[in-house]
Design a protein around this motif. Structure first.
Motif, PDB file in Angstrom:
ATOM      1  N   TYR A   1     -26.470  55.732   2.814  1.00 45.57           N
ATOM      2  CA  TYR A   1     -27.024  54.441   3.226  1.00 45.57           C
ATOM      3  C   TYR A   1     -28.519  54.448   2.932  1.00 45.57           C
ATOM      4  O   TYR A   1     -29.259  55.325   3.413  1.00 45.57           O
ATOM      5  CB  TYR A   1     -26.780  54.193   4.714  1.00 45.57           C
ATOM      6  CG  TYR A   1     -27.225  52.819   5.172  1.00 45.57           C
ATOM      7  CD1 TYR A   1     -26.484  51.687   4.854  1.00 45.57           C
ATOM      8  CD2 TYR A   1     -28.396  52.657   5.900  1.00 45.57           C
ATOM      9  CE1 TYR A   1     -26.896  50.431   5.255  1.00 45.57           C
ATOM     10  CE2 TYR A   1     -28.813  51.403   6.306  1.00 45.57           C
ATOM     11  CZ  TYR A   1     -28.064  50.292   5.987  1.00 45.57           C
ATOM     12  OH  TYR A   1     -28.479  49.046   6.385  1.00 45.57           O
ATOM     13  N   LYS A   2     -28.971  53.466   2.147  1.00 39.17           N
ATOM     14  CA  LYS A   2     -30.345  53.488   1.640  1.00 39.17           C
ATOM     15  C   LYS A   2     -31.360  52.808   2.566  1.00 39.17           C
ATOM     16  O   LYS A   2     -32.559  52.903   2.316  1.00 39.17           O
ATOM     17  CB  LYS A   2     -30.396  52.832   0.256  1.00 39.17           C
ATOM     18  CG  LYS A   2     -29.515  53.522  -0.783  1.00 39.17           C
ATOM     19  CD  LYS A   2     -29.825  55.013  -0.882  1.00 39.17           C
ATOM     20  CE  LYS A   2     -28.957  55.702  -1.925  1.00 39.17           C
ATOM     21  NZ  LYS A   2     -29.195  57.169  -1.956  1.00 39.17           N
ATOM     22  N   GLY A   3     -30.879  52.170   3.622  1.00 38.83           N
ATOM     23  CA  GLY A   3     -31.815  51.502   4.529  1.00 38.83           C
ATOM     24  C   GLY A   3     -32.256  52.415   5.661  1.00 38.83           C
ATOM     25  O   GLY A   3     -32.123  52.090   6.837  1.00 38.83           O
ATOM     26  N   THR A   4     -32.801  53.576   5.314  1.00 30.17           N
ATOM     27  CA  THR A   4     -33.149  54.606   6.299  1.00 30.17           C
ATOM     28  C   THR A   4     -34.648  54.854   6.301  1.00 30.17           C
ATOM     29  O   THR A   4     -35.274  54.944   5.242  1.00 30.17           O
ATOM     30  CB  THR A   4     -32.392  55.911   5.993  1.00 30.17           C
ATOM     31  OG1 THR A   4     -30.985  55.641   5.957  1.00 30.17           O
ATOM     32  CG2 THR A   4     -32.658  56.961   7.047  1.00 30.17           C
TER      33      THR A   4
ATOM     34  N   THR B   1     -24.702  56.218  11.350  1.00 27.61           N
ATOM     35  CA  THR B   1     -25.551  57.406  11.434  1.00 27.61           C
ATOM     36  C   THR B   1     -25.129  58.435  10.395  1.00 27.61           C
ATOM     37  O   THR B   1     -25.977  59.080   9.770  1.00 27.61           O
ATOM     38  CB  THR B   1     -25.480  58.011  12.844  1.00 27.61           C
ATOM     39  OG1 THR B   1     -25.876  57.026  13.804  1.00 27.61           O
ATOM     40  CG2 THR B   1     -26.411  59.208  12.968  1.00 27.61           C
ATOM     41  N   GLY B   2     -23.811  58.594  10.220  1.00 32.12           N
ATOM     42  CA  GLY B   2     -23.324  59.558   9.244  1.00 32.12           C
ATOM     43  C   GLY B   2     -23.781  59.234   7.836  1.00 32.12           C
ATOM     44  O   GLY B   2     -24.200  60.127   7.081  1.00 32.12           O
ATOM     45  N   ASN B   3     -23.733  57.957   7.459  1.00 31.11           N
ATOM     46  CA  ASN B   3     -24.169  57.566   6.117  1.00 31.11           C
ATOM     47  C   ASN B   3     -25.680  57.662   5.963  1.00 31.11           C
ATOM     48  O   ASN B   3     -26.178  57.945   4.867  1.00 31.11           O
ATOM     49  CB  ASN B   3     -23.700  56.144   5.815  1.00 31.11           C
ATOM     50  CG  ASN B   3     -22.213  56.073   5.541  1.00 31.11           C
ATOM     51  OD1 ASN B   3     -21.600  57.060   5.144  1.00 31.11           O
ATOM     52  ND2 ASN B   3     -21.615  54.909   5.751  1.00 31.11           N
TER      53      ASN B   3
ATOM     54  N   ALA C   1     -37.411  62.122  13.946  1.00 35.58           N
ATOM     55  CA  ALA C   1     -36.020  61.768  13.627  1.00 35.58           C
ATOM     56  C   ALA C   1     -36.028  60.770  12.481  1.00 35.58           C
ATOM     57  O   ALA C   1     -37.076  60.284  12.052  1.00 35.58           O
ATOM     58  CB  ALA C   1     -35.312  61.165  14.838  1.00 35.58           C
ATOM     59  N   LYS C   2     -34.822  60.432  11.997  1.00 36.19           N
ATOM     60  CA  LYS C   2     -34.630  59.336  11.052  1.00 36.19           C
ATOM     61  C   LYS C   2     -33.735  58.287  11.676  1.00 36.19           C
ATOM     62  O   LYS C   2     -32.977  58.573  12.606  1.00 36.19           O
ATOM     63  CB  LYS C   2     -34.033  59.851   9.737  1.00 36.19           C
ATOM     64  CG  LYS C   2     -34.996  60.687   8.911  1.00 36.19           C
ATOM     65  CD  LYS C   2     -34.397  61.021   7.554  1.00 36.19           C
ATOM     66  CE  LYS C   2     -35.398  61.787   6.693  1.00 36.19           C
ATOM     67  NZ  LYS C   2     -34.834  62.091   5.342  1.00 36.19           N
ATOM     68  N   ASP C   3     -33.831  57.067  11.155  1.00 35.74           N
ATOM     69  CA  ASP C   3     -33.113  55.930  11.736  1.00 35.74           C
ATOM     70  C   ASP C   3     -32.641  55.008  10.624  1.00 35.74           C
ATOM     71  O   ASP C   3     -33.291  54.888   9.579  1.00 35.74           O
ATOM     72  CB  ASP C   3     -34.069  55.174  12.674  1.00 35.74           C
ATOM     73  CG  ASP C   3     -33.484  53.877  13.199  1.00 35.74           C
ATOM     74  OD1 ASP C   3     -32.472  53.953  13.926  1.00 35.74           O
ATOM     75  OD2 ASP C   3     -34.031  52.802  12.899  1.00 35.74           O
ATOM     76  N   ALA C   4     -31.510  54.359  10.858  1.00 40.61           N
ATOM     77  CA  ALA C   4     -30.996  53.365   9.912  1.00 40.61           C
ATOM     78  C   ALA C   4     -31.372  51.964  10.364  1.00 40.61           C
ATOM     79  O   ALA C   4     -31.253  51.642  11.555  1.00 40.61           O
ATOM     80  CB  ALA C   4     -29.486  53.476   9.794  1.00 40.61           C
ATOM     81  N   VAL C   5     -31.842  51.146   9.439  1.00 46.62           N
ATOM     82  CA  VAL C   5     -32.099  49.723   9.692  1.00 46.62           C
ATOM     83  C   VAL C   5     -30.874  48.959   9.210  1.00 46.62           C
ATOM     84  O   VAL C   5     -30.515  49.021   8.028  1.00 46.62           O
ATOM     85  CB  VAL C   5     -33.364  49.239   8.964  1.00 46.62           C
ATOM     86  CG1 VAL C   5     -33.562  47.742   9.188  1.00 46.62           C
ATOM     87  CG2 VAL C   5     -34.583  50.019   9.429  1.00 46.62           C
ATOM     88  N   CYS C   6     -30.217  48.247  10.122  1.00 43.97           N
ATOM     89  CA  CYS C   6     -28.967  47.554   9.805  1.00 43.97           C
ATOM     90  C   CYS C   6     -29.199  46.053   9.644  1.00 43.97           C
ATOM     91  O   CYS C   6     -30.009  45.454  10.365  1.00 43.97           O
ATOM     92  CB  CYS C   6     -27.942  47.784  10.905  1.00 43.97           C
ATOM     93  SG  CYS C   6     -27.534  49.508  11.211  1.00 43.97           S
ATOM     94  N   LEU C   7     -28.468  45.451   8.736  1.00 42.44           N
ATOM     95  CA  LEU C   7     -28.450  44.004   8.555  1.00 42.44           C
ATOM     96  C   LEU C   7     -27.365  43.431   9.445  1.00 42.44           C
ATOM     97  O   LEU C   7     -26.207  43.859   9.369  1.00 42.44           O
ATOM     98  CB  LEU C   7     -28.175  43.665   7.091  1.00 42.44           C
ATOM     99  CG  LEU C   7     -29.176  44.252   6.089  1.00 42.44           C
ATOM    100  CD1 LEU C   7     -28.583  44.249   4.685  1.00 42.44           C
ATOM    101  CD2 LEU C   7     -30.491  43.490   6.134  1.00 42.44           C
TER     102      LEU C   7
END
Length: 282
Positions: A238-241, A230-232, A112-118
């Motif tokens: 969203y580049k933090g993926t 998740t959509g971005n 899978a892929k995941d977003a890292v959020c600030l």
């Protein structure tokens, strides 16, 4: 910067199904049929980011294949990779990409892929979000006060919350956000996403970074004008993926291979990935 691993060590879906002689999952959501035998135990350790997804996947698979049980532990991506390389576990969970300095003989399977959020405290929502330059300056220690961050609700000293060196999330953060700058020595080093989430939730001056699954009770800042959703992440806006991986020592066999193949090919596993706010492979 850490060097990328040669692409040859990243296994493909066809390699898993064909080279490992693992049959593809036929029926939607079904686990592959297994011959009558004693129950097998698949052990996993590693990433705290992958842990919620891995736990949900193992729980579902157990209902589809009564001949398999699981033990899932955490400890960070580096621990999972090391445990897999030494044969301590069947699968190491990793939230960082393969590296040239990883132990030899490992296979990395993307799940899978995941977003890292600030994230910041809810009392300090960043009205203007953050640019990459601001993230670099904040986490390197060049910016030390919230009064230097336009749109911040706080004005005092910034409290940096970061992961320890065993963390795949730290590796992803450094590669995706820091542009070669070093993390400040003043940053607290914590052992899990949940600990960073808790620290930011209780400290109005704190900022940290976590997997998108850990946003309860905190405020996720926009990054380069794009919300951490998740959509971005799926669209690439969203580049933090980063990617989630399952790692094995050599080619997985038997029930371990069947389990990984099910994750990568079945509709049931895809629905779980989506429910856990990760981005499915397809």
């Amino acid at each position: 910067m850490r060097l990328p691993v040669p692409v040859a060590r990243v296994a493909t879906a066809s390699a898993l199904a064909a080279a490992l002689a693992v049959p593809a999952v036929g029926a939607v959501g079904a686990a592959p049929a297994v011959a009558a035998s004693k129950k097998s135990t698949i052990t996993l350790s590693g990433s705290t980011s992958v842990f919620p997804l891995a736990s949900a996947l193992t729980k579902k698979y157990s209902t589809l294949n009564s001949k398999v049980s699981f033990r899932v532990a955490q400890g960070g991506s580096d621990k999972g990779i090391t445990d897999a390389s030494k044969g301590r576990v069947s699968i190491g969970n990793s939230s960082r990409d393969p590296r040239a300095d990883d132990p030899k003989g490992l296979n990395f399977y993307k799940i899978a892929k995941d977003a890292v959020c600030l994230i910041t405290n809810p009392s300090n929502k960043l009205a203007n979000g953050l640019t990459q330059k601001q993230v670099q300056d904040i986490f390197s220690g060049k910016i030390r006060s919230w009064s230097e961050v336009p749109g911040a609700q706080q004005t005092g000293t910034i409290s940096l919350q970061a992961r320890n060196e065993a963390s795949g999330t730290l590796d992803a953060f450094e590669n995706l956000f820091m542009g070669g700058d070093s993390l400040s020595s003043t940053a607290a080093r914590l052992g899990s996403n949940g600990l960073i989430q808790a620290a930011v939730k209780r400290d109005p001056a704190a900022i940290g970074f976590v997997s998108i699954e850990f946003l309860g009770g905190v405020s996720a800042a926009t990054y380069q004008g794009v919300a951490c959703t998740t959509g971005n992440a799926k669209s690439g806006a969203y580049k933090g993926t980063r990617s989630f991986w399952m790692v094995t020592k050599g080619a997985p066999k038997g029930e371990t291979a069947r389990f990984i193949n099910w994750i990568r090919t079945s509709s049931a596993a895809r629905r779980i990935v989506v429910a856990q706010k990760a981005v499915p492979l397809k």
